[in-house]
Write a protein that holds these residues in place. Sequence first.
Motif, PDB file in Angstrom:
ATOM      1  N   LYS A  67       0.824  -1.204   0.000  1.00 13.33           N
ATOM      2  CA  LYS A  67       0.000   0.000   0.000  1.00 13.33           C
ATOM      3  C   LYS A  67       0.870   1.270   0.000  1.00 13.33           C
ATOM      4  CE  LYS A  67      -3.741   2.359   2.437  1.00 13.33           C
ATOM      5  NZ  LYS A  67      -3.069   3.662   2.314  1.00 13.33           N
ATOM      6  N   GLU A  68       1.911   1.273   0.852  1.00  9.38           N
ATOM      7  CA  GLU A  68       2.780   2.457   0.931  1.00  9.38           C
ATOM      8  C   GLU A  68       3.543   2.654  -0.386  1.00  9.38           C
ATOM      9  OE1 GLU A  68       6.402   4.394   3.603  1.00  9.38           O
ATOM     10  OE2 GLU A  68       5.462   2.501   4.233  1.00  9.38           O
ATOM     11  N   ALA A  69       3.954   1.551  -1.025  1.00 13.97           N
ATOM     12  CA  ALA A  69       4.656   1.638  -2.305  1.00 13.97           C
ATOM     13  C   ALA A  69       3.762   2.295  -3.347  1.00 13.97           C
ATOM     14  CB  ALA A  69       5.082   0.254  -2.767  1.00 13.97           C
ATOM     15  N   ARG A  70       2.456   1.938  -3.341  1.00 16.32           N
ATOM     16  CA  ARG A  70       1.531   2.550  -4.294  1.00 16.32           C
ATOM     17  C   ARG A  70       1.331   4.035  -4.007  1.00 16.32           C
ATOM     18  NH1 ARG A  70      -2.773  -2.514  -4.047  1.00 16.32           N
ATOM     19  NH2 ARG A  70      -1.752  -3.798  -5.677  1.00 16.32           N
ATOM     20  N   ASP A  71       1.246   4.377  -2.713  1.00 14.81           N
ATOM     21  CA  ASP A  71       1.096   5.789  -2.349  1.00 14.81           C
ATOM     22  C   ASP A  71       2.298   6.596  -2.839  1.00 14.81           C
ATOM     23  OD1 ASP A  71      -1.307   5.247  -1.157  1.00 14.81           O
ATOM     24  OD2 ASP A  71      -0.481   5.113   0.886  1.00 14.81           O
ATOM     25  N   ARG A  72       3.485   6.053  -2.672  1.00 12.42           N
ATOM     26  CA  ARG A  72       4.699   6.757  -3.097  1.00 12.42           C
ATOM     27  C   ARG A  72       4.778   6.838  -4.625  1.00 12.42           C
ATOM     28  NH1 ARG A  72       9.759   5.665   1.019  1.00 12.42           N
ATOM     29  NH2 ARG A  72       8.565   5.834   2.983  1.00 12.42           N
ATOM     30  N   ARG A  73       4.314   5.773  -5.283  1.00 11.91           N
ATOM     31  CA  ARG A  73       4.265   5.812  -6.751  1.00 11.91           C
ATOM     32  C   ARG A  73       3.363   6.940  -7.227  1.00 11.91           C
ATOM     33  NH1 ARG A  73       0.547   1.332  -9.058  1.00 11.91           N
ATOM     34  NH2 ARG A  73      -0.862   2.692  -7.856  1.00 11.91           N
ATOM     35  N   ASP A  74       2.186   7.072  -6.592  1.00 10.06           N
ATOM     36  CA  ASP A  74       1.243   8.111  -7.001  1.00 10.06           C
ATOM     37  C   ASP A  74       1.797   9.498  -6.721  1.00 10.06           C
ATOM     38  OD1 ASP A  74      -0.465   6.135  -7.823  1.00 10.06           O
ATOM     39  OD2 ASP A  74      -1.698   6.143  -6.000  1.00 10.06           O
ATOM     40  N   ALA A  75       2.558   9.623  -5.637  1.00 14.79           N
ATOM     41  CA  ALA A  75       3.186  10.915  -5.330  1.00 14.79           C
ATOM     42  C   ALA A  75       4.202  11.283  -6.416  1.00 14.79           C
ATOM     43  CB  ALA A  75       3.842  10.865  -3.960  1.00 14.79           C
ATOM     44  N   ILE A  76       4.907  10.273  -6.898  1.00 21.24           N
ATOM     45  CA  ILE A  76       5.871  10.500  -7.977  1.00 21.24           C
ATOM     46  C   ILE A  76       5.158  10.922  -9.251  1.00 21.24           C
ATOM     47  CG2 ILE A  76       7.475   9.309  -9.543  1.00 21.24           C
ATOM     48  CD1 ILE A  76       8.450   7.712  -7.107  1.00 21.24           C
ATOM     49  N   ARG A  77       4.032  10.302  -9.543  1.00 21.94           N
ATOM     50  CA  ARG A  77       3.270  10.625 -10.748  1.00 21.94           C
ATOM     51  C   ARG A  77       2.779  12.074 -10.706  1.00 21.94           C
ATOM     52  NH1 ARG A  77      -1.515   7.121 -11.646  1.00 21.94           N
ATOM     53  NH2 ARG A  77      -1.424   7.981 -13.758  1.00 21.94           N
ATOM     54  N   LEU A  78       2.356  12.510  -9.533  1.00 23.56           N
ATOM     55  CA  LEU A  78       1.891  13.887  -9.399  1.00 23.56           C
ATOM     56  C   LEU A  78       3.021  14.882  -9.662  1.00 23.56           C
ATOM     57  CD1 LEU A  78      -0.459  13.608  -6.268  1.00 23.56           C
ATOM     58  CD2 LEU A  78      -1.134  14.081  -8.640  1.00 23.56           C
ATOM     59  N   LYS A  79       4.202  14.571  -9.162  1.00 19.59           N
ATOM     60  CA  LYS A  79       5.359  15.437  -9.405  1.00 19.59           C
ATOM     61  C   LYS A  79       5.673  15.525 -10.892  1.00 19.59           C
ATOM     62  CE  LYS A  79       7.753  14.867  -4.973  1.00 19.59           C
ATOM     63  NZ  LYS A  79       9.003  14.414  -4.311  1.00 19.59           N
ATOM     64  N   LEU A  80       5.585  14.387 -11.572  1.00 22.71           N
ATOM     65  CA  LEU A  80       5.859  14.364 -13.005  1.00 22.71           C
ATOM     66  C   LEU A  80       4.825  15.164 -13.781  1.00 22.71           C
ATOM     67  CD1 LEU A  80       6.903  10.608 -13.418  1.00 22.71           C
ATOM     68  CD2 LEU A  80       8.399  12.608 -13.524  1.00 22.71           C
ATOM     69  N   LEU A  81       3.549  15.072 -13.342  1.00 17.31           N
ATOM     70  CA  LEU A  81       2.498  15.841 -14.004  1.00 17.31           C
ATOM     71  C   LEU A  81       2.708  17.342 -13.834  1.00 17.31           C
ATOM     72  CD1 LEU A  81      -0.680  13.720 -13.073  1.00 17.31           C
ATOM     73  CD2 LEU A  81       0.293  14.046 -15.364  1.00 17.31           C
ATOM     74  N   ASP A  82       3.336  17.731 -12.724  1.00 18.62           N
ATOM     75  CA  ASP A  82       3.637  19.148 -12.465  1.00 18.62           C
ATOM     76  C   ASP A  82       4.919  19.601 -13.167  1.00 18.62           C
ATOM     77  OD1 ASP A  82       1.388  19.454 -10.919  1.00 18.62           O
ATOM     78  OD2 ASP A  82       2.436  19.009  -9.033  1.00 18.62           O
ATOM     79  N   GLY A  83       5.524  18.697 -13.936  1.00 17.00           N
ATOM     80  CA  GLY A  83       6.738  19.053 -14.678  1.00 17.00           C
ATOM     81  C   GLY A  83       8.004  19.021 -13.852  1.00 17.00           C
ATOM     82  N   GLU A  84       7.958  18.407 -12.716  1.00 16.11           N
ATOM     83  CA  GLU A  84       9.131  18.332 -11.847  1.00 16.11           C
ATOM     84  C   GLU A  84      10.012  17.162 -12.252  1.00 16.11           C
ATOM     85  OE1 GLU A  84      10.147  17.681  -7.091  1.00 16.11           O
ATOM     86  OE2 GLU A  84       8.164  18.439  -7.693  1.00 16.11           O
ATOM     87  N   ASP A  85      11.323  17.408 -12.338  1.00 17.57           N
ATOM     88  CA  ASP A  85      12.265  16.347 -12.677  1.00 17.57           C
ATOM     89  C   ASP A  85      12.726  15.683 -11.393  1.00 17.57           C
ATOM     90  OD1 ASP A  85      14.154  14.669 -13.768  1.00 17.57           O
ATOM     91  OD2 ASP A  85      14.813  16.153 -15.242  1.00 17.57           O
ATOM     92  N   LEU A  86      12.506  14.375 -11.286  1.00 17.10           N
ATOM     93  CA  LEU A  86      12.878  13.668 -10.056  1.00 17.10           C
ATOM     94  C   LEU A  86      14.384  13.643  -9.829  1.00 17.10           C
ATOM     95  CD1 LEU A  86      10.441  10.614 -10.173  1.00 17.10           C
ATOM     96  CD2 LEU A  86      10.099  12.892  -9.174  1.00 17.10           C
TER      97      LEU A  86
END
Length: 390
Positions: A67-86
Amino acid sequence: MAINTLTDNDCRKALSNNGKLRKLFDGHGLFLAVLPSGGKVWRVAYRNTDGKQQTAVIGPYPLIGLKEARDRRDAIRLKLLDGEDLKPKPKVKPSITFDVAIAEYWAGRTDISEGYKANALRGLAMHLSPKLGGMLLRDITRDSLMDALRPMDAAGLSVYVRRVRMWASQVLDWGVQHGHCDENPASSINAKVAFSRKPREGFAALAISEVHPFLERLALEDEIQSVLACKLLALTWTRTDELRRMTWAEVEGDIWRIPGKRMKKNREHLVPLSTQAQALLKEMKLRSRGSAYVFPNDRTGNRPMSENSILYLIHRIGYKGRMTGHGWRKVGSTWANEHEFNTDHIEMQLAHKDGGVRGVYNSAEYLKQRRAMLQAFADWLFKHSSTCLA
């Protein structure tokens, strides 16, 4: 695309694929990597802002559950949608201009003569600074460097353009080491291919039968510095650059001690001075104007005479293409061989290596024999006068 396809049971029971990496995908880039060692790590595959495939590590399983892995994945997706480079691009280090780099690099070169340094600085300032001097080292490319070098090659400076490229390459190498640029574009320029080449020609030299007519013509000139330098070159068999940088500190009575740093082979060289050479130096001392150089520059005593002074003199008196300053070495060698002087003595006087002289030598070797040889040559050279100043 199916998402959230894994279960806790899948993650708990997952084994590696016969000792190879195994990936269990959960969707939207999330997967559980089962390592060959048996360890398990959550990772996310994604594309960065440049469209390149990247992988982010979330953390180890089971410390981080599904569950936590999925939450962190979704957080990463949101950053990418905002144009942020990881993985933000590293900050570019500050650079300096080419002219500043030239000054700093050559100021640190204490291992070379001031004359050589001055030549390098003058060449870079004349031919590269007008186009590249204000550019940051990091912005200089192979193409921009070639654009600055091509006019030299087009003007027939086929040898000099190679020197300027070499000097520029040294500056850019220094820039790489100090973090002012990431690469040296000069190193990718193959000078043998990039620039034109002239047919190799030996230094023009007089035949023995032409030497005295040449000296008779030279005697019609006023005893200006270039005339005296030409005569001393004849009397010593040294190279033009060695002679024009000659200093009074190197003259020790009837010996001229040339330090190794000024010799082609980087070895000290002793030159016996004939009575004619000593008389010529006595005359030059009266004209020295307090300069450390025996043959100072016409404009300032802090620099030696121009490298082309003797050659211009030879051209002016009608011997262009027939004689050069360097040609006196061939004249001396030819005369000495014809008069059956020892080959090793001749080669030693010419400061050659591994020719007649076999191996590394002592600078004073054959000094007595060379003194006699140069005196005999001077007597023959100026046989119609008591000194070489007439």
